[in-house]
Write a protein that holds these residues in place. Structure first.
Motif, mmCIF file in Angstrom:
data_model
loop_
_atom_site.group_PDB
_atom_site.id
_atom_site.type_symbol
_atom_site.label_atom_id
_atom_site.label_comp_id
_atom_site.label_asym_id
_atom_site.label_seq_id
_atom_site.Cartn_x
_atom_site.Cartn_y
_atom_site.Cartn_z
ATOM 1 N N GLU A 71 29.176 38.508 26.518
ATOM 2 C CA GLU A 71 30.020 39.680 26.684
ATOM 3 C C GLU A 71 30.729 39.619 28.035
ATOM 4 O OE1 GLU A 71 29.455 44.553 26.351
ATOM 5 O OE2 GLU A 71 27.713 43.237 26.554
ATOM 6 N N GLY A 72 32.055 39.558 28.018
ATOM 7 C CA GLY A 72 32.827 39.570 29.255
ATOM 8 C C GLY A 72 33.453 40.933 29.432
ATOM 9 N N GLY A 73 32.878 41.749 30.306
ATOM 10 C CA GLY A 73 33.322 43.124 30.422
ATOM 11 C C GLY A 73 33.973 43.455 31.746
ATOM 12 N N SER A 74 35.226 43.873 31.716
ATOM 13 C CA SER A 74 35.932 44.524 32.818
ATOM 14 C C SER A 74 35.912 43.697 34.102
ATOM 15 C CB SER A 74 35.311 45.906 33.029
ATOM 16 O OG SER A 74 36.090 46.706 33.878
ATOM 17 N N GLY A 75 35.985 44.404 35.267
ATOM 18 C CA GLY A 75 36.005 43.716 36.554
ATOM 19 C C GLY A 75 34.726 42.971 36.841
ATOM 20 N N GLY A 76 33.636 43.365 36.193
ATOM 21 C CA GLY A 76 32.385 42.645 36.362
ATOM 22 C C GLY A 76 32.495 41.203 35.920
ATOM 23 N N ALA A 77 33.304 40.959 34.894
ATOM 24 C CA ALA A 77 33.543 39.590 34.435
ATOM 25 C C ALA A 77 34.566 38.894 35.323
ATOM 26 C CB ALA A 77 34.028 39.607 32.987
ATOM 27 N N LEU A 78 35.603 39.611 35.711
ATOM 28 C CA LEU A 78 36.656 39.010 36.524
ATOM 29 C C LEU A 78 36.165 38.586 37.898
ATOM 30 C CD1 LEU A 78 39.712 41.326 35.754
ATOM 31 C CD2 LEU A 78 39.364 38.961 35.005
ATOM 32 N N GLY A 79 35.087 39.217 38.392
ATOM 33 C CA GLY A 79 34.570 38.892 39.712
ATOM 34 C C GLY A 79 34.145 37.448 39.869
ATOM 35 N N ILE A 80 33.868 36.760 38.757
ATOM 36 C CA ILE A 80 33.592 35.317 38.802
ATOM 37 C C ILE A 80 34.458 34.607 37.753
ATOM 38 C CG2 ILE A 80 31.245 35.529 39.707
ATOM 39 C CD1 ILE A 80 30.224 35.041 36.825
ATOM 40 N N GLY A 81 35.604 35.222 37.413
ATOM 41 C CA GLY A 81 36.399 34.729 36.286
ATOM 42 C C GLY A 81 37.725 34.077 36.615
ATOM 43 N N VAL A 82 38.014 33.840 37.893
ATOM 44 C CA VAL A 82 39.271 33.178 38.251
ATOM 45 C C VAL A 82 39.028 31.676 38.291
ATOM 46 C CG1 VAL A 82 41.072 32.911 39.992
ATOM 47 C CG2 VAL A 82 40.086 35.162 39.558
ATOM 48 N N GLY A 83 39.538 30.958 37.314
ATOM 49 C CA GLY A 83 39.284 29.528 37.250
ATOM 50 C C GLY A 83 40.461 28.742 36.730
ATOM 51 N N ASP A 84 40.313 27.419 36.751
ATOM 52 C CA ASP A 84 41.353 26.533 36.230
ATOM 53 C C ASP A 84 41.377 26.543 34.707
ATOM 54 O OD1 ASP A 84 42.060 25.351 38.861
ATOM 55 O OD2 ASP A 84 39.981 24.664 38.759
ATOM 56 N N ARG A 85 40.221 26.715 34.099
ATOM 57 C CA ARG A 85 40.118 26.749 32.645
ATOM 58 C C ARG A 85 39.204 27.902 32.232
ATOM 59 N NH1 ARG A 85 41.406 21.314 30.972
ATOM 60 N NH2 ARG A 85 43.280 20.885 32.213
ATOM 61 N N LEU A 86 39.575 28.586 31.159
ATOM 62 C CA LEU A 86 38.728 29.625 30.584
ATOM 63 C C LEU A 86 38.284 29.167 29.201
ATOM 64 C CD1 LEU A 86 37.456 32.454 30.531
ATOM 65 C CD2 LEU A 86 39.603 33.301 29.552
ATOM 66 N N LEU A 87 36.971 29.054 29.020
ATOM 67 C CA LEU A 87 36.380 28.695 27.739
ATOM 68 C C LEU A 87 35.628 29.908 27.206
ATOM 69 C CD1 LEU A 87 36.763 26.010 29.436
ATOM 70 C CD2 LEU A 87 34.823 25.089 28.183
ATOM 71 N N MET A 88 35.560 30.030 25.886
ATOM 72 C CA MET A 88 34.806 31.117 25.268
ATOM 73 C C MET A 88 34.101 30.622 24.027
ATOM 74 S SD MET A 88 37.267 34.521 25.377
ATOM 75 C CE MET A 88 36.094 35.502 24.435
ATOM 76 N N PHE A 89 32.868 31.064 23.840
ATOM 77 C CA PHE A 89 32.197 30.790 22.586
ATOM 78 C C PHE A 89 32.832 31.620 21.476
ATOM 79 C CE2 PHE A 89 28.644 28.849 24.954
ATOM 80 C CZ PHE A 89 28.402 27.765 24.114
ATOM 81 N N GLU A 90 32.734 31.099 20.287
ATOM 82 C CA GLU A 90 33.390 31.670 19.104
ATOM 83 C C GLU A 90 33.105 33.154 18.905
ATOM 84 O OE1 GLU A 90 33.296 30.769 14.251
ATOM 85 O OE2 GLU A 90 32.161 29.524 15.673
ATOM 86 N N HIS A 91 31.871 33.579 19.124
ATOM 87 C CA HIS A 91 31.500 34.968 18.883
ATOM 88 C C HIS A 91 31.341 35.766 20.183
ATOM 89 C CE1 HIS A 91 31.198 33.961 14.746
ATOM 90 N NE2 HIS A 91 30.102 33.243 14.867
ATOM 91 N N SER A 92 31.870 35.266 21.279
ATOM 92 C CA SER A 92 31.855 36.027 22.518
ATOM 93 C C SER A 92 33.082 36.936 22.575
ATOM 94 C CB SER A 92 31.829 35.086 23.726
ATOM 95 O OG SER A 92 32.978 34.257 23.735
ATOM 96 N N VAL A 93 33.081 37.866 23.510
ATOM 97 C CA VAL A 93 34.200 38.807 23.650
ATOM 98 C C VAL A 93 34.573 38.923 25.125
ATOM 99 C CG1 VAL A 93 33.563 40.135 21.599
ATOM 100 C CG2 VAL A 93 32.671 40.824 23.827
ATOM 101 N N TYR A 94 35.827 39.278 25.374
ATOM 102 C CA TYR A 94 36.334 39.442 26.739
ATOM 103 C C TYR A 94 37.269 40.637 26.720
ATOM 104 C CZ TYR A 94 37.339 37.330 31.363
ATOM 105 O OH TYR A 94 37.413 37.053 32.707
ATOM 106 N N THR A 95 36.975 41.663 27.493
ATOM 107 C CA THR A 95 37.717 42.913 27.346
ATOM 108 C C THR A 95 37.813 43.679 28.652
ATOM 109 O OG1 THR A 95 37.706 45.062 26.214
ATOM 110 C CG2 THR A 95 35.577 44.050 26.601
ATOM 111 N N VAL A 96 38.881 44.449 28.783
ATOM 112 C CA VAL A 96 39.102 45.267 29.976
ATOM 113 C C VAL A 96 38.136 46.439 30.037
ATOM 114 C CG1 VAL A 96 40.850 46.740 28.901
ATOM 115 C CG2 VAL A 96 40.893 46.395 31.368
#
Length: 333
Positions: free
Chosen positions: A205-230
């Motif tokens: 679960e990628g939630g809000s600024g809590g995810a963005l706090g370690i989310g600035v990268g060269d590549r973003l990968l996600m598992f098929e059933h994961s989610v990323y949301t504001v």
């Protein structure tokens, strides 16, 4: 990695499959007790179960994918680190508050013979552990600890792997008093200047600024059933319609799934999961992650630090660009 030998935790949409599998077990037991050969019938039912499992997990709604992403037995950051690294030394503390935030783990690892820094949100394995780790909701000290380790990685030329799995940063009074917003904003700024490759993976679960706090990268990968949301669908529904019960509608509108983000150009690579989700076969999921990280890391290492920084900057500048019918130019949100 977590095992699948314990009593399964069923999600609502999995119940028809569980009933069919229970029926197969019952028939097999009756056949053994009465010394009757029903292997052909069992084989037919098992084929039907495989087909049903495939049908269920290839047609999940956004709200159902969110349930899978939040599954209590879904592999965590430490599970993946232990599965994909040759060595792992966890390091603690932000060197400022005198405390250590267990909701965000950091350390040095060896990946395919190369020293790297790995860090990520860590949820608990049971209720007690979840309370200890604050359900993966990091405090300012956690984000400062992560930044300390990323600066260490940059100083010694070690690639950075970030694993995202949080409902959001901890919103409590103490966290705000300690500068939650500043800690996340500082990480957002500083991660853009780092010279080493940064690979971010949403494992749950990628939630809000809590995810963005370690989310600035060269590549973003996600598992098929994961989610990323504001914002979580429940919070979104409560804000828009004053009714958290409309979270399924909000999940659809928010475009939170890996497929949605791939179509929007935000996601760089979608990682397949075993049928039934990563928790059904965690070692398979870990192997898929390991191969993807190795492939993307090799591509990034072929670039110069300046090229990586430029591409990282352009990647995030493009997020939010959209076109409207009747207009030939691009507008920024």
């Amino acid at each position: 990695m977590p095992t699948t030998e314990r009593r399964p935790i069923l999600l609502e949409f999995e119940k028809p499959l569980a009933e069919l599998e229970a029926r197969i077990d019952q028939i097999r037991q009756l056949a053994e007790d009465n010394d009757v050969d029903v292997s052909a019938q069992i084989h037919q039912l098992e084929s039907r179960a495989d087909q049903l499992r495939q049908e269920i997990f290839t047609s999940l709604s956004p709200a159902q994918r969110l349930q899978v992403a939040r599954h209590p037995r879904r592999p965590s950051t430490l599970d993946y680190i232990q599965a994909i690294s040759d060595e792992w030394i966890e390091l603690h503390g932000d060197r400022r508050s005198g405390k250590d935030d267990p909701a965000l783990v950091t350390g040095i690892a060896r990946f395919q013979g190369r020293p790297v820094v790995m860090l990520g949100h860590q949820k608990g394995r049971d209720t007690k552990d979840n309370v200890t780790r604050n359900f993966g909701m990091a405090s300012p000290g956690g984000y400062r600890k992560a930044m300390r380790m990323m600066e260490h990685a940059d100083r010694f030329g070690m690639p950075i792997f970030c694993f995202i799995d949080t409902p959001g940063a901890y919103p409590g009074y103490e966290a705000e008093e300690m500068g939650q917003g500043e800690a996340i904003a500082y990480n957002l700024r500083e991660m853009f200047r780092l010279n080493v490759p940064i690979l971010c993976t949403v494992i749950g679960e990628g939630g809000s600024g809590g995810a963005l706090g370690i989310g600035v990268g060269d590549r973003l990968l996600m598992f098929e059933h994961s989610v990323y949301t504001v914002a979580s669908p429940e919070a979104c529904a409560a804000i828009l319609w004053k009714d958290a019960g409309r979270s399924a509608q909000a999940a659809e509108a928010l475009k939170i799934t890996a497929v949605d983000l791939k179509n929007l150009g935000i996601l760089d690579e979608l990682l397949p999961e075993p049928i039934g989700g990563a928790h059904a076969a965690p070692l398979v999921a870990a192997e898929n992650l390991k191969k993807a990280l190795q492939r993307n890391l090799n591509e990034l290492l072929a670039l110069t630090p300046q090229e990586r920084r430029d591409l990282r900057y352009q990647k995030f500048r493009q997020i939010g660009v959209f076109s409207e019918e009747g207009y030939s130019t691009m507008a920024r949100d």
